[in-house]
Design a protein around this motif. Structure first.
Motif, PDB file in Angstrom:
ATOM      1  N   ARG A  31       0.838  -1.194   0.000  1.00 37.30           N
ATOM      2  CA  ARG A  31       0.000   0.000   0.000  1.00 37.30           C
ATOM      3  C   ARG A  31       0.871   1.241   0.000  1.00 37.30           C
ATOM      4  O   ARG A  31       1.857   1.316   0.732  1.00 37.30           O
ATOM      5  N   TYR A  33       0.607   5.666  -0.196  1.00 40.33           N
ATOM      6  CA  TYR A  33      -0.265   6.828  -0.045  1.00 40.33           C
ATOM      7  C   TYR A  33       0.521   8.105  -0.364  1.00 40.33           C
ATOM      8  O   TYR A  33       1.709   8.197  -0.082  1.00 40.33           O
ATOM      9  N   TYR A  35       0.226  12.319   0.390  1.00 38.70           N
ATOM     10  CA  TYR A  35      -0.407  13.359   1.191  1.00 38.70           C
ATOM     11  C   TYR A  35       0.227  14.697   0.836  1.00 38.70           C
ATOM     12  O   TYR A  35       1.347  14.777   0.342  1.00 38.70           O
ATOM     13  N   PRO A  43      -1.298  16.214   7.659  1.00 40.57           N
ATOM     14  CA  PRO A  43      -1.247  15.729   6.274  1.00 40.57           C
ATOM     15  C   PRO A  43      -2.655  15.556   5.712  1.00 40.57           C
ATOM     16  O   PRO A  43      -3.539  15.029   6.384  1.00 40.57           O
ATOM     17  N   PHE A  45      -4.902  13.815   2.837  1.00 44.16           N
ATOM     18  CA  PHE A  45      -4.878  12.662   1.930  1.00 44.16           C
ATOM     19  C   PHE A  45      -5.084  13.100   0.491  1.00 44.16           C
ATOM     20  O   PHE A  45      -5.978  13.896   0.180  1.00 44.16           O
ATOM     21  N   GLU A  56      -8.220   4.927  -4.223  1.00 40.57           N
ATOM     22  CA  GLU A  56      -8.912   6.108  -3.719  1.00 40.57           C
ATOM     23  C   GLU A  56      -8.204   7.366  -4.205  1.00 40.57           C
ATOM     24  O   GLU A  56      -6.978   7.388  -4.343  1.00 40.57           O
ATOM     25  N   SER A  95       2.379   1.060   3.685  1.00 41.98           N
ATOM     26  CA  SER A  95       1.980   0.142   4.737  1.00 41.98           C
ATOM     27  C   SER A  95       1.831  -1.254   4.141  1.00 41.98           C
ATOM     28  O   SER A  95       1.709  -1.415   2.918  1.00 41.98           O
ATOM     29  N   ARG A 100      -0.884  -5.454  10.963  1.00 40.57           N
ATOM     30  CA  ARG A 100      -0.690  -4.018  11.181  1.00 40.57           C
ATOM     31  C   ARG A 100      -0.787  -3.276   9.858  1.00 40.57           C
ATOM     32  O   ARG A 100      -0.027  -2.349   9.597  1.00 40.57           O
ATOM     33  N   ALA A 101      -1.744  -3.686   9.041  1.00 40.99           N
ATOM     34  CA  ALA A 101      -1.811  -3.182   7.676  1.00 40.99           C
ATOM     35  C   ALA A 101      -2.034  -1.689   7.594  1.00 40.99           C
ATOM     36  O   ALA A 101      -1.693  -1.066   6.600  1.00 40.99           O
ATOM     37  N   TYR A 102      -2.634  -1.096   8.601  1.00 40.24           N
ATOM     38  CA  TYR A 102      -2.948   0.311   8.496  1.00 40.24           C
ATOM     39  C   TYR A 102      -1.877   1.216   9.092  1.00 40.24           C
ATOM     40  O   TYR A 102      -2.034   2.431   9.101  1.00 40.24           O
ATOM     41  N   GLU A 103      -0.814   0.634   9.611  1.00 43.15           N
ATOM     42  CA  GLU A 103       0.265   1.442  10.174  1.00 43.15           C
ATOM     43  C   GLU A 103       1.134   1.965   9.038  1.00 43.15           C
ATOM     44  O   GLU A 103       1.763   1.198   8.318  1.00 43.15           O
ATOM     45  N   GLN A 104       1.146   3.255   8.879  1.00 46.49           N
ATOM     46  CA  GLN A 104       1.843   3.881   7.764  1.00 46.49           C
ATOM     47  C   GLN A 104       3.208   4.396   8.187  1.00 46.49           C
ATOM     48  O   GLN A 104       3.366   4.929   9.279  1.00 46.49           O
ATOM     49  N   TYR A 105       4.165   4.254   7.264  1.00 39.96           N
ATOM     50  CA  TYR A 105       5.514   4.752   7.486  1.00 39.96           C
ATOM     51  C   TYR A 105       5.810   5.781   6.402  1.00 39.96           C
ATOM     52  O   TYR A 105       5.642   5.501   5.209  1.00 39.96           O
ATOM     53  N   PHE A 106       6.216   6.947   6.835  1.00 41.63           N
ATOM     54  CA  PHE A 106       6.370   8.078   5.934  1.00 41.63           C
ATOM     55  C   PHE A 106       7.797   8.250   5.440  1.00 41.63           C
ATOM     56  O   PHE A 106       8.762   7.945   6.150  1.00 41.63           O
TER      57      PHE A 106
END
Lengths: 115, 111
Positions: A31, A33, A35, A43, A45, A56, A95, A100-106
């Motif tokens: 995944r 994303y 921002y 941030p 989206f 999305e 992610s 922990r699929a929704y834990e995002q790393y920037f």
């Protein structure tokens, strides 16, 4: 370093020019994303990919903005005919799909200045 | 009403103090919640996920109140290095997956 990387880190462009940013996610993350962040705000989206599919897209994203992730790995964000209001920090995050699929790393972001 | 709201602060506290931030959300279908920390001119870094039963990580405690639709972050024994902006993130279910960030709460810990 196996974190999220973004290039360039800074971009200064004149109004009306096109710019393209690149994001390389953490290799095992599917995944990705994008921002946008301005001073004093969280941030905002822009868009989200799962593998190569763009699932999305923010309604705030005008048709001057386009993003791709052609092979499900790195992604590019292009802004056409830049405007001064596009000046912001553009952040990419990734992610995985485990528990922990929704834990995002920037990534460190690309700071865009439109003059 | 914004989807996710935070008091921007700043919260100005002495070292060793306990400080708590709240983050309210408007969509009752929200299912995943997180706290991120962002230092000045840096990217957000994941601080902790927020679980329904509440969770703790060292000096940090996160809680979820579904009935009142807010999450909280408690920092005990504040350190100078805790000075940062704390962002909450809410993700709601229902087909779309769009993480929504609050604008962040600024914390300043002074000697």
């Amino acid at each position: 370093d196996t974190g999220v990387s973004q290039n360039p880190r800074h971009k200064i462009t004149k109004r009306g020019q096109n710019v393209t940013f690149r994001c390389d996610p953490i290799s095992e993350h599917n995944r990705l994303y994008w921002y946008r962040q301005t001073l004093g705000q969280g941030p905002e989206f822009l868009t989200y990919f799962q593998n190569e599919a763009q699932l999305e897209k923010s309604r705030l994203l005008s048709d001057r903005f386009s993003a791709e992730r052609p092979k499900g790995s790195f992604s590019t964000l292009e802004i056409q005919r830049t405007e001064q209001g596009d000046s912001a920090m553009y952040l990419c995050a990734s992610s995985g799909t485990s528990g922990r699929a929704y834990e995002q790393y920037f990534g460190p972001g690309t700071r865009l200045t439109v003059t | 009403r914004k989807e996710v709201e935070q008091d921007p602060g700043p919260f100005n506290v002495p070292e060793g103090a306990t400080v708590a931030f709240n983050c309210t959300y408007s969509n009752s279908a929200s299912q995943s919640f997180f706290w991120y920390r962002q230092d000045c001119r840096k990217e957000p870094k994941l601080l902790m996920s927020v679980y329904s039963s509440g969770n703790e990580d060292g000096r940090f405690t996160a809680q979820l109140n579904r009935a009142s639709q807010y999450i909280s972050l408690l920092i005990r024994d504040s350190k100078l290095s805790d000075s940062a902006t704390y962002l909450c993130v809410v993700i709601h279910s229902g087909g779309s997956y769009i993480p929504t960030f609050g604008r962040g709460t600024s914390l300043i810990v002074h000697p």
